[in-house]
Design an enzyme around this catalytic site. Structure first.
Site, PDB file in Angstrom:
ATOM      1  N   ASP A   1       0.539  -0.328  -5.059  1.00 30.17           N
ATOM      2  CA  ASP A   1       1.194   0.969  -4.885  1.00 30.17           C
ATOM      3  C   ASP A   1       0.629   1.688  -3.662  1.00 30.17           C
ATOM      4  O   ASP A   1      -0.262   1.176  -2.973  1.00 30.17           O
ATOM      5  CB  ASP A   1       1.013   1.798  -6.160  1.00 30.17           C
ATOM      6  CG  ASP A   1       2.183   2.718  -6.455  1.00 30.17           C
ATOM      7  OD1 ASP A   1       2.886   3.111  -5.503  1.00 30.17           O
ATOM      8  OD2 ASP A   1       2.402   3.051  -7.635  1.00 30.17           O
TER       9      ASP A   1
ATOM     10  N   ASP B   1      11.237   6.230  -6.943  1.00 28.36           N
ATOM     11  CA  ASP B   1      11.120   5.711  -8.304  1.00 28.36           C
ATOM     12  C   ASP B   1      12.401   5.898  -9.099  1.00 28.36           C
ATOM     13  O   ASP B   1      13.044   6.946  -9.041  1.00 28.36           O
ATOM     14  CB  ASP B   1       9.989   6.417  -9.045  1.00 28.36           C
ATOM     15  CG  ASP B   1       8.636   6.121  -8.448  1.00 28.36           C
ATOM     16  OD1 ASP B   1       7.774   7.008  -8.519  1.00 28.36           O
ATOM     17  OD2 ASP B   1       8.434   5.026  -7.912  1.00 28.36           O
TER      18      ASP B   1
ATOM     19  N   TRP C   1       6.080   4.311  -0.259  1.00 28.24           N
ATOM     20  CA  TRP C   1       6.808   5.567  -0.317  1.00 28.24           C
ATOM     21  C   TRP C   1       6.042   6.599   0.493  1.00 28.24           C
ATOM     22  O   TRP C   1       4.830   6.459   0.688  1.00 28.24           O
ATOM     23  CB  TRP C   1       7.028   6.011  -1.780  1.00 28.24           C
ATOM     24  CG  TRP C   1       5.808   6.350  -2.551  1.00 28.24           C
ATOM     25  CD1 TRP C   1       4.874   5.501  -3.078  1.00 28.24           C
ATOM     26  CD2 TRP C   1       5.357   7.663  -2.869  1.00 28.24           C
ATOM     27  NE1 TRP C   1       3.883   6.186  -3.705  1.00 28.24           N
ATOM     28  CE2 TRP C   1       4.157   7.529  -3.602  1.00 28.24           C
ATOM     29  CE3 TRP C   1       5.839   8.954  -2.626  1.00 28.24           C
ATOM     30  CZ2 TRP C   1       3.421   8.618  -4.068  1.00 28.24           C
ATOM     31  CZ3 TRP C   1       5.125  10.038  -3.098  1.00 28.24           C
ATOM     32  CH2 TRP C   1       3.924   9.866  -3.811  1.00 28.24           C
TER      33      TRP C   1
END
Length: 431
Positions: free
Chosen positions: A178, A239, A218
């Protein structure tokens, strides 16, 4: 004219016409991974957690995480895997049982290793992965490329090789990386995630073991432009949420970047929301079909024990899964006719409706139509609209949701009474 973040219309068109670079082939994930993931979150949840860690809001004010959130433990993973095997998910192709954030502590050992939260995973990761392997599954694990994970636990920045070695030593087969707290690293997104590519490449050289590598970049979301050289799958949008509006937004994004997805490297539309929120069965059917035929990874993100039989049957549709897992054709379906909007329209509220792509070979074509209207409509199109169909040929048509052959089509195809938010999927076989 449409506008995607970080790229102009003309630049996108030029890129789509260019040959896409060959994907990073580490020997795994030729076709999109399928399995289960412990949780998904919304951007609001990410921001709330940042505020929570900074003391701006109380824990009671933070947005609800999807299903399990941080409430994960060893027994949940064991029970979910057992249930999925008993329900037929493993046989259907759902191989990976993935542990997302919150499995670890906020600090490392004195020599730099991650610490497994022993209150949640008292038997340790080796025992858990051995259990999953014994059932026939593969095991996945989460980390963040920054200083902290999204939930505030120890991140991997500066420890990528140590963590990659530990993940392999613990028996994992898959890792999701992530991007919540990477602000202290000044490089580009591509260079940040390349650190994990390099670490996994070195570990493969040392051990012979390749991990599936998926990434979440992101909030600029341009990973499809560099992801094929970096990972096996890359997120393409914010998301997912358990609502029809977010599903449309993600599919709209996917409609313009299908050329970047192929064997070993996949556009990731995010996890499946089947069983979450208030999605109708028609919306669940459309969601699953679109994700599968866009050749996205298919990761169930709900409490499997609470799935209705109807939702289970949607997720187990073998004819839809076969297209997602096609080992002969790696390209996803792409729009060939927008329907309500002029072709090429960027509209997150009303994406492209008509999609096509080869299946198995150039004599079989998969067709998908989604009714984004709020009323029942008929489906009809001219075969010559699709680059995958020949105007002078006749095709045998199979309905992939009715699971039956429905006749032939030549020059023109018609199918009536498609309810709002529902989908049709077919295989057209050249006769």
């Amino acid at each position: 004219m449409f506008n995607l973040p970080g790229i102009t219309y003309s630049a996108l068109q030029a890129l789509l016409l260019a040959n896409v670079a060959t994907a990073w082939n580490n020997g795994v994930a030729k076709v999109p991974p399928m399995g289960f993931n412990t949780y998904v979150i919304s951007l609001a949840s990410r921001l709330s957690r940042v505020k929570l860690m900074c003391g701006v809001i109380s824990s009671s004010s933070s947005s609800r995480w999807n299903r399990f959130a941080c409430n994960i433990n060893e027994q949940l993973i064991r029970d979910t895997a057992t249930q999925m095997k008993n329900l037929g998910f493993l046989v259907a192709g759902y191989q990976y049982i993935n542990i997302d954030d919150c499995w670890l502590t906020a600090s490392r050992t004195s020599d730099g290793h991650l610490i497994v939260d022993s209150s949640k995973f008292p038997s340790g990761m080796n025992n858990l992965t051995s259990f999953l392997h014994g059932l026939g599954f593969k095991a996945g694990i989460y980390e963040d490329l920054g200083t902290k994970t999204c939930a505030g636990f120890a991140g991997s920045l500066g420890h990528e090789l140590t963590d990659a070695r530990d993940f392999v030593a613990w028996g994992f087969d898959y890792t999701k990386i992530d991007n919540c707290n990477s602000g202290s690293y000044n490089g580009t997104n591509a260079s940040r995630f390349q650190r994990w590519t390099n670490a996994l490449t070195q570990v493969k050289a040392e051990t012979g073991k390749s991990l599936v590598y998926t990434l979440v970049e992101w909030n600029s979301f341009d990973a499809w432009t560099w992801g094929p050289n970096t990972a096996n799958a890359w997120r393409i949008y914010d998301d997912i949420q358990a609502n029809w509006g977010r599903i449309k937004q993600i599919l709209n994004q996917a409609s313009f970047i299908g050329n970047y997805s192929n064997f070993y490297g996949h556009n990731d539309l995010d996890m499946l929301e089947n069983g979450n929120g208030n999605l109708t069965l028609a919306e669940q059917r459309s969601h699953f079909t679109a994700w599968a035929l866009a050749k996205s990874p298919l990761l169930v993100g709900t409490d499997v024990s609470k799935l209705s039989n109807d939702s289970i049957q949607i997720l187990l549709n073998p004819e839809i899964i076969a297209i997602n897992q096609d080992t002969a054709i790696g390209e996803p379906l792409k729009p060939f006719f927008w329907g309500k909007n002029p072709d090429g329209t960027n509209d997150p509220t009303f994406p492209a409706q008509y999609w096509s792509g080869y299946y198995k070979d150039t004599h079989h074509t998969a067709i998908m139509y989604i009714n984004f209207n709020e009323v029942t409509v008929d489906l009809n199109f001219t075969l010559s609209h699709s680059p995958h169909l020949k105007a002078d040929k006749t095709y045998a048509v199979r309905d992939l949701w009715q699971h039956k052959d429905i006749g032939t089509a030549s020059k023109f195809f018609f199918s009536g009474s498609i309810a709002p938010h529902d989908v049709r999927a077919y295989i057209f076989t050249e006769m």
